[in-house]
Design a protein around this motif. Structure first.
Motif, PDB file in Angstrom:
ATOM      1  N   LEU A   8       0.840  -1.205   0.000  1.00 17.18           N
ATOM      2  CA  LEU A   8       0.000   0.000   0.000  1.00 17.18           C
ATOM      3  C   LEU A   8       0.873   1.253   0.000  1.00 17.18           C
ATOM      4  O   LEU A   8       0.662   2.168  -0.796  1.00 17.18           O
ATOM      5  N   ASP A   9       1.863   1.290   0.894  1.00 20.98           N
ATOM      6  CA  ASP A   9       2.758   2.441   0.970  1.00 20.98           C
ATOM      7  C   ASP A   9       3.496   2.644  -0.350  1.00 20.98           C
ATOM      8  O   ASP A   9       3.643   3.766  -0.828  1.00 20.98           O
ATOM      9  N   SER A  10       3.955   1.561  -0.937  1.00 17.58           N
ATOM     10  CA  SER A  10       4.688   1.649  -2.202  1.00 17.58           C
ATOM     11  C   SER A  10       3.816   2.206  -3.318  1.00 17.58           C
ATOM     12  O   SER A  10       4.252   3.058  -4.099  1.00 17.58           O
ATOM     13  N   ILE A  11       2.576   1.739  -3.405  1.00 17.49           N
ATOM     14  CA  ILE A  11       1.643   2.222  -4.429  1.00 17.49           C
ATOM     15  C   ILE A  11       1.391   3.716  -4.251  1.00 17.49           C
ATOM     16  O   ILE A  11       1.438   4.494  -5.206  1.00 17.49           O
ATOM     17  N   LEU A  12       1.132   4.121  -3.010  1.00 16.21           N
ATOM     18  CA  LEU A  12       0.853   5.534  -2.752  1.00 16.21           C
ATOM     19  C   LEU A  12       2.074   6.409  -3.037  1.00 16.21           C
ATOM     20  O   LEU A  12       1.948   7.460  -3.677  1.00 16.21           O
ATOM     21  N   LEU A  13       3.259   5.977  -2.581  1.00 15.51           N
ATOM     22  CA  LEU A  13       4.461   6.767  -2.825  1.00 15.51           C
ATOM     23  C   LEU A  13       4.739   6.921  -4.314  1.00 15.51           C
ATOM     24  O   LEU A  13       5.105   8.004  -4.784  1.00 15.51           O
ATOM     25  N   GLU A  14       4.566   5.844  -5.055  1.00 19.87           N
ATOM     26  CA  GLU A  14       4.789   5.899  -6.502  1.00 19.87           C
ATOM     27  C   GLU A  14       3.812   6.869  -7.162  1.00 19.87           C
ATOM     28  O   GLU A  14       4.195   7.680  -8.014  1.00 19.87           O
ATOM     29  N   ASP A  15       2.546   6.817  -6.769  1.00 23.08           N
ATOM     30  CA  ASP A  15       1.527   7.692  -7.334  1.00 23.08           C
ATOM     31  C   ASP A  15       1.775   9.155  -6.945  1.00 23.08           C
ATOM     32  O   ASP A  15       1.582  10.066  -7.741  1.00 23.08           O
ATOM     33  N   ILE A  16       2.213   9.375  -5.721  1.00 29.53           N
ATOM     34  CA  ILE A  16       2.522  10.732  -5.264  1.00 29.53           C
ATOM     35  C   ILE A  16       3.712  11.290  -6.033  1.00 29.53           C
ATOM     36  O   ILE A  16       3.673  12.418  -6.535  1.00 29.53           O
ATOM     37  N   ALA A  17       4.778  10.500  -6.154  1.00 31.78           N
ATOM     38  CA  ALA A  17       5.973  10.952  -6.878  1.00 31.78           C
ATOM     39  C   ALA A  17       5.652  11.240  -8.347  1.00 31.78           C
ATOM     40  O   ALA A  17       6.187  12.180  -8.933  1.00 31.78           O
ATOM     41  N   LYS A  18       4.772  10.449  -8.915  1.00 32.70           N
ATOM     42  CA  LYS A  18       4.394  10.616 -10.331  1.00 32.70           C
ATOM     43  C   LYS A  18       3.532  11.862 -10.546  1.00 32.70           C
ATOM     44  O   LYS A  18       3.701  12.586 -11.525  1.00 32.70           O
ATOM     45  N   ASN A  19       2.583  12.118  -9.640  1.00 28.68           N
ATOM     46  CA  ASN A  19       1.605  13.188  -9.838  1.00 28.68           C
ATOM     47  C   ASN A  19       1.934  14.498  -9.123  1.00 28.68           C
ATOM     48  O   ASN A  19       1.342  15.522  -9.438  1.00 28.68           O
ATOM     49  N   CYS A  20       2.846  14.460  -8.164  1.00 32.81           N
ATOM     50  CA  CYS A  20       3.237  15.664  -7.409  1.00 32.81           C
ATOM     51  C   CYS A  20       4.763  15.718  -7.276  1.00 32.81           C
ATOM     52  O   CYS A  20       5.287  15.866  -6.170  1.00 32.81           O
ATOM     53  N   PRO A  21       5.493  15.613  -8.378  1.00 34.66           N
ATOM     54  CA  PRO A  21       6.947  15.476  -8.262  1.00 34.66           C
ATOM     55  C   PRO A  21       7.647  16.660  -7.596  1.00 34.66           C
ATOM     56  O   PRO A  21       8.512  16.451  -6.740  1.00 34.66           O
ATOM     57  N   SER A  22       7.302  17.878  -7.951  1.00 34.17           N
ATOM     58  CA  SER A  22       8.017  19.021  -7.366  1.00 34.17           C
ATOM     59  C   SER A  22       7.683  19.192  -5.881  1.00 34.17           C
ATOM     60  O   SER A  22       8.567  19.470  -5.066  1.00 34.17           O
ATOM     61  N   GLU A  23       6.422  18.993  -5.512  1.00 31.98           N
ATOM     62  CA  GLU A  23       6.020  19.108  -4.103  1.00 31.98           C
ATOM     63  C   GLU A  23       6.648  17.997  -3.267  1.00 31.98           C
ATOM     64  O   GLU A  23       7.106  18.230  -2.140  1.00 31.98           O
ATOM     65  N   PHE A  24       6.683  16.791  -3.827  1.00 31.86           N
ATOM     66  CA  PHE A  24       7.275  15.641  -3.139  1.00 31.86           C
ATOM     67  C   PHE A  24       8.766  15.881  -2.907  1.00 31.86           C
ATOM     68  O   PHE A  24       9.274  15.696  -1.798  1.00 31.86           O
ATOM     69  N   LEU A  25       9.470  16.328  -3.928  1.00 32.06           N
ATOM     70  CA  LEU A  25      10.905  16.566  -3.836  1.00 32.06           C
ATOM     71  C   LEU A  25      11.205  17.710  -2.864  1.00 32.06           C
ATOM     72  O   LEU A  25      12.124  17.608  -2.041  1.00 32.06           O
ATOM     73  N   SER A  26      10.435  18.770  -2.932  1.00 35.72           N
ATOM     74  CA  SER A  26      10.639  19.916  -2.045  1.00 35.72           C
ATOM     75  C   SER A  26      10.487  19.509  -0.575  1.00 35.72           C
ATOM     76  O   SER A  26      11.308  19.868   0.275  1.00 35.72           O
ATOM     77  N   PHE A  27       9.436  18.756  -0.259  1.00 33.84           N
ATOM     78  CA  PHE A  27       9.222  18.313   1.118  1.00 33.84           C
ATOM     79  C   PHE A  27      10.321  17.341   1.545  1.00 33.84           C
ATOM     80  O   PHE A  27      10.866  17.455   2.646  1.00 33.84           O
ATOM     81  N   HIS A  28      10.666  16.413   0.681  1.00 32.44           N
ATOM     82  CA  HIS A  28      11.708  15.426   0.986  1.00 32.44           C
ATOM     83  C   HIS A  28      13.044  16.124   1.258  1.00 32.44           C
ATOM     84  O   HIS A  28      13.745  15.787   2.217  1.00 32.44           O
ATOM     85  N   TYR A  46       2.313  21.375   3.521  1.00 31.64           N
ATOM     86  CA  TYR A  46       0.999  21.856   3.102  1.00 31.64           C
ATOM     87  C   TYR A  46       0.842  21.739   1.587  1.00 31.64           C
ATOM     88  O   TYR A  46      -0.184  21.265   1.091  1.00 31.64           O
ATOM     89  N   ASN A  47       1.864  22.177   0.853  1.00 36.17           N
ATOM     90  CA  ASN A  47       1.806  22.110  -0.614  1.00 36.17           C
ATOM     91  C   ASN A  47       1.705  20.673  -1.099  1.00 36.17           C
ATOM     92  O   ASN A  47       0.954  20.378  -2.031  1.00 36.17           O
ATOM     93  N   LEU A  48       2.451  19.769  -0.474  1.00 32.27           N
ATOM     94  CA  LEU A  48       2.389  18.358  -0.847  1.00 32.27           C
ATOM     95  C   LEU A  48       1.014  17.780  -0.535  1.00 32.27           C
ATOM     96  O   LEU A  48       0.410  17.099  -1.375  1.00 32.27           O
ATOM     97  N   ALA A  49       0.481  18.057   0.643  1.00 39.88           N
ATOM     98  CA  ALA A  49      -0.842  17.539   1.022  1.00 39.88           C
ATOM     99  C   ALA A  49      -1.916  18.051   0.069  1.00 39.88           C
ATOM    100  O   ALA A  49      -2.809  17.295  -0.340  1.00 39.88           O
ATOM    101  N   ASN A  50      -1.827  19.313  -0.305  1.00 39.80           N
ATOM    102  CA  ASN A  50      -2.788  19.887  -1.246  1.00 39.80           C
ATOM    103  C   ASN A  50      -2.729  19.180  -2.594  1.00 39.80           C
ATOM    104  O   ASN A  50      -3.759  18.863  -3.184  1.00 39.80           O
ATOM    105  N   CYS A  51      -1.524  18.953  -3.084  1.00 38.92           N
ATOM    106  CA  CYS A  51      -1.362  18.284  -4.366  1.00 38.92           C
ATOM    107  C   CYS A  51      -1.895  16.849  -4.293  1.00 38.92           C
ATOM    108  O   CYS A  51      -2.571  16.387  -5.209  1.00 38.92           O
ATOM    109  N   ILE A  52      -1.599  16.161  -3.207  1.00 37.87           N
ATOM    110  CA  ILE A  52      -2.066  14.776  -3.047  1.00 37.87           C
ATOM    111  C   ILE A  52      -3.594  14.730  -3.120  1.00 37.87           C
ATOM    112  O   ILE A  52      -4.166  13.901  -3.817  1.00 37.87           O
ATOM    113  N   LYS A  53      -4.240  15.619  -2.398  1.00 34.01           N
ATOM    114  CA  LYS A  53      -5.709  15.639  -2.383  1.00 34.01           C
ATOM    115  C   LYS A  53      -6.297  15.903  -3.764  1.00 34.01           C
ATOM    116  O   LYS A  53      -7.337  15.358  -4.109  1.00 34.01           O
ATOM    117  N   LYS A  54      -5.641  16.749  -4.550  1.00 33.82           N
ATOM    118  CA  LYS A  54      -6.173  17.159  -5.853  1.00 33.82           C
ATOM    119  C   LYS A  54      -5.738  16.270  -7.007  1.00 33.82           C
ATOM    120  O   LYS A  54      -6.471  16.133  -7.985  1.00 33.82           O
TER     121      LYS A  54
END
Length: 102
Positions: A8-28, A46-54
């Motif tokens: 589950l974690d792997s699927i979500l992380l992959e989807d987050i990295a694919k759809n929110c790459p700049s927000e994911f990288l910035s937070f990381h 906040y920016n990452l959470a917003n992107c994930i939701k949308k």
């Protein structure tokens, strides 16, 4: 939970990295600094959470299918103030989320 990511974690992380790459990288990057203080990374979080939701289909699917389980877990956290008191609700939510992605 062990150090290894669940499917589950792997699927979500992959989807987050694919759809929110700049927000994911910035937070990381913010959290990866030696002097990282979670308070200093609040904007990136906040920016990452917003992107994930949308923009993250896997998260949106979980949110739709498991809304009741998510609400129960959030209510438990608010009432008890401790994650350890809500382990059963979290397990139920994770089970629902895993099932929603298969």
């Amino acid at each position: 939970m062990s150090g290894a990511a669940s499917p589950l974690d792997s699927i979500l992380l992959e989807d987050i990295a694919k759809n929110c790459p700049s927000e994911f990288l910035s937070f990381h990057e913010c959290m990866g600094r030696k002097d990282a203080d979670p308070q200093h990374c609040a904007l990136q979080q906040y920016n990452l959470a917003n992107c994930i939701k949308k923009s993250v289909p896997a998260f949106q699917r979980i949110q739709n299918i498991c809304a009741g389980k998510l609400q129960a877990y959030e209510a438990c956290l608010r009432m008890s103030g401790k994650k350890s008191a809500c382990e059963q609700d979290l397990a139920s939510l994770r089970q629902c989320a895993s099932g929603s992605l298969q």
